[in-house]
Design a protein around this motif. Sequence first.
Motif, PDB file in Angstrom:
ATOM      1  N   LEU A 294       0.304 -12.143   2.992  1.00  0.00           N
ATOM      2  CA  LEU A 294      -0.928 -11.435   2.631  1.00  0.00           C
ATOM      3  C   LEU A 294      -0.572 -10.003   2.226  1.00  0.00           C
ATOM      4  CD1 LEU A 294      -3.438 -12.526   5.418  1.00  0.00           C
ATOM      5  CD2 LEU A 294      -3.052 -13.543   3.190  1.00  0.00           C
TER       6      LEU A 294
ATOM      7  N   GLU B  74      -5.269  -7.117   2.386  1.00  0.00           N
ATOM      8  CA  GLU B  74      -5.760  -8.346   3.007  1.00  0.00           C
ATOM      9  C   GLU B  74      -5.489  -8.347   4.504  1.00  0.00           C
ATOM     10  OE1 GLU B  74      -5.365 -11.494  -0.717  1.00  0.00           O
ATOM     11  OE2 GLU B  74      -3.661 -11.082   0.578  1.00  0.00           O
TER      12      GLU B  74
ATOM     13  N   ALA C 282      -0.640   3.484  -2.039  1.00  0.00           N
ATOM     14  CA  ALA C 282       0.212   3.023  -3.146  1.00  0.00           C
ATOM     15  C   ALA C 282       0.734   1.606  -2.906  1.00  0.00           C
ATOM     16  CB  ALA C 282       1.376   3.975  -3.333  1.00  0.00           C
ATOM     17  N   LEU C 283       0.745   1.211  -1.637  1.00  0.00           N
ATOM     18  CA  LEU C 283       1.304  -0.103  -1.304  1.00  0.00           C
ATOM     19  C   LEU C 283       0.227  -1.161  -1.145  1.00  0.00           C
ATOM     20  CD1 LEU C 283       3.735   1.166   1.485  1.00  0.00           C
ATOM     21  CD2 LEU C 283       4.352   0.603  -0.849  1.00  0.00           C
TER      22      LEU C 283
ATOM     23  N   ARG D 237       0.808  -4.805  -2.157  1.00  0.00           N
ATOM     24  CA  ARG D 237       2.092  -5.418  -1.822  1.00  0.00           C
ATOM     25  C   ARG D 237       1.922  -6.465  -0.729  1.00  0.00           C
ATOM     26  NH1 ARG D 237       7.011  -2.608  -1.476  1.00  0.00           N
ATOM     27  NH2 ARG D 237       7.073  -1.161  -3.198  1.00  0.00           N
ATOM     28  N   PRO D 238       2.585  -7.614  -0.865  1.00  0.00           N
ATOM     29  CA  PRO D 238       2.625  -8.517   0.284  1.00  0.00           C
ATOM     30  C   PRO D 238       3.337  -7.810   1.442  1.00  0.00           C
ATOM     31  CG  PRO D 238       3.549  -9.560  -1.681  1.00  0.00           C
ATOM     32  CD  PRO D 238       3.322  -8.119  -2.017  1.00  0.00           C
TER      33      PRO D 238
ATOM     34  N   ASN E  75       7.119  -7.768   1.918  1.00  0.00           N
ATOM     35  CA  ASN E  75       7.996  -6.969   1.073  1.00  0.00           C
ATOM     36  C   ASN E  75       8.058  -5.505   1.478  1.00  0.00           C
ATOM     37  OD1 ASN E  75       8.298  -9.267  -0.318  1.00  0.00           O
ATOM     38  ND2 ASN E  75       7.411  -8.554  -2.232  1.00  0.00           N
TER      39      ASN E  75
ATOM     40  N   SER F 147       9.229  -2.247   3.842  1.00  0.00           N
ATOM     41  CA  SER F 147      10.378  -1.877   4.676  1.00  0.00           C
ATOM     42  C   SER F 147       9.921  -1.788   6.123  1.00  0.00           C
ATOM     43  CB  SER F 147      10.958  -0.549   4.216  1.00  0.00           C
ATOM     44  OG  SER F 147      10.197   0.516   4.727  1.00  0.00           O
TER      45      SER F 147
ATOM     46  N   GLY G  68       9.709   0.573   8.287  1.00  0.00           N
ATOM     47  CA  GLY G  68       8.781   1.652   8.613  1.00  0.00           C
ATOM     48  C   GLY G  68       7.414   1.465   7.979  1.00  0.00           C
ATOM     49  N   GLN G  69       7.405   0.922   6.764  1.00  0.00           N
ATOM     50  CA  GLN G  69       6.114   0.683   6.100  1.00  0.00           C
ATOM     51  C   GLN G  69       5.304  -0.354   6.869  1.00  0.00           C
ATOM     52  OE1 GLN G  69       7.854  -0.312   2.335  1.00  0.00           O
ATOM     53  NE2 GLN G  69       7.664   1.767   1.513  1.00  0.00           N
TER      54      GLN G  69
END
Lengths: 218, 218, 49, 249, 217, 217
Positions: free
Chosen positions: F80, F84, F109-110, F113-114, F117, F119, F121-122
Amino acid sequence: MIRLFWRDITLAFRSGGGFGLGLGFFLILVTLVPFGVGPDSAQLQIIAPGILWVGALLACLLSLDRMFALDYEDGSLDLLLTAPIPLEGVVAVKALAHWITTGLPLVIAAPALGFLLHLDMAAYKWLIITLLVGTPALSFIGAFGAALTVSLKRGGLLMSLLVLPLYIPTLIFGAEVVRRGAEGFLVGTPLALQAGITAGAIALLPFAAAAALRVAAR
Amino acid sequence: MIRLFWRDITLAFRSGGGFGLGLGFFLILVTLVPFGVGPDSAQLQIIAPGILWVGALLACLLSLDRMFALDYEDGSLDLLLTAPIPLEGVVAVKALAHWITTGLPLVIAAPALGFLLHLDMAAYKWLIITLLVGTPALSFIGAFGAALTVSLKRGGLLMSLLVLPLYIPTLIFGAEVVRRGAEGFLVGTPLALQAGITAGAIALLPFAAAAALRVAAR
Amino acid sequence: MPDLGKYAGDVLMAYGATFVLLAALIWRSLARSTKIKRQLKEAEARRNG
Amino acid sequence: MSFNMNSIWEWANPRKFMRWTDKALPVVAVLAAVVFVAGLVWGFFFTPDDYRQGATVKIFYIHVPAAMMAINIWAMMLVTSLIWIVRRHHVSVLAAKSAASIGMTMTLIALITGAVWGKPMWGTYWEWDPRLTSFLILFLFYVGYMALWEAVENPDTAADLTSVLCLVGSVFAILSRYAVLFWNQGLHQGASLSMDAEENVADVYWYPALVCIAGFVLLFIALVLLRTRTEIRARRLHAIELRERAENA
Amino acid sequence: MSFISVTDLAVSRGGLPVLEGLTFAVKAGEILVLRGPNGAGKTTLLRTLAGLQPPFAGAVTSDPDAVAYAAHADGLKATLTVTENLSFWSGVYGGGDIAPALKHFNLEALRDRPAGNLSAGQKRRLGLARLMVTQRPIWVLDEPTVSLDKASVAIFAEAVKEHVAKGGAAIIATHIDLGFEETVFDVTPFKARHDVVRNDFDTSFDDFEDDKDGAFL
Amino acid sequence: MSFISVTDLAVSRGGLPVLEGLTFAVKAGEILVLRGPNGAGKTTLLRTLAGLQPPFAGAVTSDPDAVAYAAHADGLKATLTVTENLSFWSGVYGGGDIAPALKHFNLEALRDRPAGNLSAGQKRRLGLARLMVTQRPIWVLDEPTVSLDKASVAIFAEAVKEHVAKGGAAIIATHIDLGFEETVFDVTPFKARHDVVRNDFDTSFDDFEDDKDGAFL
Ligand code: HEM
Ligand SMILES: Nc1ncnc2c1ncn2[C@@H]1O[C@H](COP(=O)(O)OP(=O)(O)OP(=O)(O)O)[C@@H](O)[C@H]1O
Ligand SMILES: Nc1ncnc2c1ncn2[C@@H]1O[C@H](COP(=O)(O)OP(=O)(O)OP(=O)(O)O)[C@@H](O)[C@H]1O
Ligand SMILES: [Mg+2]
Ligand SMILES: [Mg+2]
């Protein structure tokens, strides 16, 4: 390498049952069939070799599901990839460990289940021989399928989809030998063909599986 | 709750196939049986109802394998447990999502596969009806099994072992109705019993499964 | 229309199924082609402008 | 169109492929449509019924070409997958991906027309005959191949994994063929196309069938070109989108 | 002679370059600490150094059998005990003695515990102990101190110091200060410019000088 | 009135008590930081406070629907997207707006992104953003800053401060210094003495007053 083998065997034991579970599934499947098909024993005797082989095949399939996935998830696979042992060897060893914890118990248990399905007396010998010859191929083909789907969450079902068609030749020859054996026909050709498939799978598939694993780790 | 439902459906789709895969397994299983049993069509016709039901059952079983395990591993389950929604509802919704992504496609595909096994013409109607009535029970019983084994690594096979006996009544009544239907007998009683099992499973098992999940989280 | 005799149903069913399948294949190929072409054009435009 | 044929691998350059197919595709598409329609019209309207099979021989004109295509498309996928594994040319593997759904449709057409033909001829829609059975297995291989493409997110990873699957699958598809022959002798016709066959199909049926086969081949080429072009664009779109996302991050 | 050196390296994740133009070398006795904000590409770089993924461009020069890698995940088996986990890896790497590693990381009291019953920090200590039994010169470590308390961080720093004193080297990505002599390498300036770095698929579009505008796409 | 209070609490893991005799309370506007070495029992204590496991002895008094828990694992679905994932949790907790959380943790900005994918820390930032959408007063956080770079740690500290300023409270287990006004609670002295603390199975043997020496065992 031998370490890896023992580790896999130990893990199979520790994680609740090891030997027992593949077997349990086989047992349950074979007992389900009479419930589905009805209890007529002549009927059961005819389909027994086929059902036993299909059952062994599915038991194998289900238990190999996560042969590499667990190692992938907990990071062991990355570490094995950087370790000083050839990945082809890792695959072969894991397939072998899988066979010992799943295939071999099936071979040993099959006669008892043949009994439940009224398997013909003459067929027992052939059932054991074909399972012994055929199940290693199931483990090695399965290792290939498991390697292809290792990086996918819920890869289990996709793996079944990829692996089952590859199992068909082994299944056909296996069930055919048992059927012919039961009727007293010659079984040399199909048995030799089955042995050939097993030998080929053991010799070649570890390379394909290792290639798939390297791609997945990337 | 509706969120959870859609999330599960989305996840089933995203993780490669969703709808397709349970179906794929069913298809493959049903095609394997003739390879094992032999190509004789009269023979196949007799065992067709049983095999179709066993196949649907196994397809269900395999796909529910990780209904809660994925949520457990990535920590979602802990978070759901502390969320302001009843855990029983969570179980029911997940079982429902499982049925829609697995059981329903099986019902739709079953006639095509019946065709491969030379299922009797008169039996098609009953095959569809019993699957429609019976597969929800499979999903709910499966949810219970999945909840029981959620905290075990490689729980898949153990789960099969626990769940399959619970599936037997549904299987027996389902296959029986199809067989009787094919021969033109009355099918009211087994069908009613099967419907009863489904109703009971839907009403009660979410509570048992939720209890099991709470224990597993501890 | 040639006289297909008692097999008319079978023959027409075979042809019909074939045409449906081929039409679906061609239609999907074309639809996806158009869609991707449009999306790529938009993306290239974003990139260049 | 100026190209110096230093190496055939130049064709694998996506840009060159795009430019070349841009010109070739319309020609092939028109040709395919003409030959396809001509063959089927000839076969359907202007051939006599068989004395034994009656009008059902008309199914021959789609059944046989579809069956041949189904097998040959898999062979083509094997070759293009190998090229990807050895030389890593993207167009090659994208062509394999594009061919898979065409191959699957062809397999399905052969199965369905065969089944419909089987009812009047053998009295049953489905029989576990070796030829039919190996087609069913081939169908499964196509489905598995496509499912693997769908399931893997990174396109290069997917290309590698599906190529390995195609390679191993081909070996097992051939094995299955022999296994199945061994298992059941079957009802299906032998290969009556072969030159040395005693009893070839009569010329009245044979010539239109050849045109139909050519039509199917051309149709396949047109579709594969179209779909490969789409895949190349999709791949480029994917790259651009990734880049945009990274720039925004 | 350097143990590991990279020249003009670009690394990618999911087909997309994240870092480019990296050039550095690590010699025996050196510790290189990678820094950079979350998502900068440290993990990706370390995986490339460990040989788990191919470089996107440029080259990594090292003896592939010299690197011991420790990732975000520890590769522990929950059902094996601490000793079993460790001796497995020691066996894989040629069978060194596990006792010093157990001792160094204070794991002796936990030796017969299944790894699944350890706390987050205890697991991490076990994961780090694995490095000592590999007997490999270059340690490539991805945020090794995650979940460790202060005492354990000190133990870890000690282990690294000993390792390099004996002629090893270490490349460590971390957000915290480990308190030893180190070369710090900040990856932030090497962020890939996506308009410049392209992969082989993109570049294959460039061979045709006469048709730059890509109109036909 | 305190949000959450524990009296003479003992917590256990795997049937074995790890901490005992804990008594503390957390009021609105307070931050309680738990400290203690690896394996001290912080995770176990937090799980008990969140209601995931029953107390071994003693009692936790709190409104069960007041606690938002964030564990070592983030509960993200790899397939997701960031949005989501977050709106799912917001939906579960009654449908708050996710935009502020995304903004606060620099995830805008992310957003498409699934999660798989991201990092390390993200991912963690996303896991923490979830707390903001729960709209619950008590945050119970287990090593929230793992894998975060310095900037993100500051962002997180900011979020906690805002939360308590608006009348919330937080209980945080961590090994690092987060730099805000806090009550520190060191769990080390409360290590369970295994000869004293016993479970109900043990105590059931005590009823036999006439047979103290255990001869019948
Ligand atoms: C599902 C069912 C069927 C499948 C999958 C199937 C498949 C095939 C295949 C693979 C070929 C070979 C094409 C080649 O030579 O390369 C073929 C040819 C042919 N099939 Fe079928 N078939 C099916 C049913 C039938 C039926 C029922 C009939 C008619 C009674 C039939 C008649 C023929 C004929 C006449 C040929 C041409 C033989 C030749 O010239 O080689 N098929 N089919
Ligand atoms: N599978 C993937 N596909 C696309 N991009 C990805 C994928 N995995 C990670 N990324 C992106 O690649 C970049 C580099 O990630 P990486 O894990 O190397 O960062 P990092 O420096 O280790 O960060 P952290 O300190 O948070 O661990 C990040 O921006 C991340 O979002
Ligand atoms: N399943 C289990 N069975 C038995 N003991 C366990 C189990 N899980 C953890 N323990 C033990 O319980 C103790 C407390 O663990 P806990 O995870 O609460 O520690 P912690 O303070 O969170 O440590 P860390 O800072 O490393 O995360 C540890 O000593 C650990 O080894
Ligand atoms: Mg990282
Ligand atoms: Mg902890």
